[in-house]
Design a protein around this motif. Structure first.
Motif, PDB file in Angstrom:
ATOM      1  N   UNK A  16      18.900  49.814  28.455  1.00 52.43           N
ATOM      2  CA  UNK A  16      19.874  50.879  28.316  1.00 52.43           C
ATOM      3  C   UNK A  16      20.241  51.507  29.642  1.00 52.43           C
ATOM      4  N   UNK A  17      21.017  52.570  29.539  1.00 56.22           N
ATOM      5  CA  UNK A  17      21.503  53.272  30.725  1.00 56.22           C
ATOM      6  C   UNK A  17      20.801  54.625  30.834  1.00 56.22           C
ATOM      7  N   UNK A  18      20.351  54.935  32.048  1.00 54.07           N
ATOM      8  CA  UNK A  18      19.601  56.162  32.294  1.00 54.07           C
ATOM      9  C   UNK A  18      20.077  56.790  33.600  1.00 54.07           C
ATOM     10  N   UNK A  59       7.365  45.950  36.288  1.00 51.63           N
ATOM     11  CA  UNK A  59       7.669  45.779  34.867  1.00 51.63           C
ATOM     12  C   UNK A  59       9.135  45.997  34.515  1.00 51.63           C
ATOM     13  N   UNK A  60       9.819  46.840  35.289  1.00 52.01           N
ATOM     14  CA  UNK A  60      11.211  47.183  35.015  1.00 52.01           C
ATOM     15  C   UNK A  60      12.017  47.147  36.297  1.00 52.01           C
ATOM     16  N   UNK A  61      13.345  47.042  36.114  1.00 50.40           N
ATOM     17  CA  UNK A  61      14.273  46.993  37.242  1.00 50.40           C
ATOM     18  C   UNK A  61      15.402  47.969  36.959  1.00 50.40           C
ATOM     19  N   UNK A  62      15.772  48.780  37.945  1.00 48.56           N
ATOM     20  CA  UNK A  62      16.813  49.793  37.804  1.00 48.56           C
ATOM     21  C   UNK A  62      17.977  49.424  38.710  1.00 48.56           C
ATOM     22  N   UNK A  63      19.189  49.320  38.128  1.00 52.23           N
ATOM     23  CA  UNK A  63      20.363  48.958  38.917  1.00 52.23           C
ATOM     24  C   UNK A  63      21.567  49.756  38.432  1.00 52.23           C
ATOM     25  N   UNK A  64      22.050  50.645  39.274  1.00 49.06           N
ATOM     26  CA  UNK A  64      23.256  51.444  38.985  1.00 49.06           C
ATOM     27  C   UNK A  64      23.169  52.147  37.630  1.00 49.06           C
ATOM     28  N   UNK A  68      16.379  47.327  33.149  1.00 45.17           N
ATOM     29  CA  UNK A  68      16.074  46.004  32.615  1.00 45.17           C
ATOM     30  C   UNK A  68      14.571  45.774  32.658  1.00 45.17           C
ATOM     31  N   UNK A  69      14.058  45.153  31.627  1.00 48.82           N
ATOM     32  CA  UNK A  69      12.659  44.730  31.594  1.00 48.82           C
ATOM     33  C   UNK A  69      12.577  43.405  32.364  1.00 48.82           C
ATOM     34  N   UNK A  70      11.625  43.280  33.239  1.00 47.65           N
ATOM     35  CA  UNK A  70      11.468  42.042  33.992  1.00 47.65           C
ATOM     36  C   UNK A  70      10.923  40.967  33.057  1.00 47.65           C
TER      37      UNK A  70
END
Length: 71
Positions: A16-18, A59-64, A68-70
């Protein structure tokens, strides 16, 4: 060689978006009930920014704004 990801992989990984990594971490803690047995006055001592840092190390990736879950 780079792994090719499918649309199903995307759907599985997308969380999702955060507004921030910390906002995601706080929602994750709430959704999982990790602090459900901790009294509210003590919950404020939990460091969501450090927890977020640990989550996004591998474990997770944040982009803009998107999480995303790795895989």
């Amino acid at each position: 060689m780079l792994k090719r990801y499918s649309l199903d992989d995307f759907r599985e990984a997308y969380c999702g978006e955060w507004a921030s990594e910390e906002d995601f971490a706080e929602q994750l803690v709430d959704d999982c009930g990790l602090l459900s047995n901790v009294p509210d006055d003590l919950r404020y001592y939990f460091d969501f920014s450090k927890y977020a840092r640990d989550l996004f190390m591998c474990d997770y990736y944040f982009d803009s704004g998107h999480v995303f879950r790795c895989l």
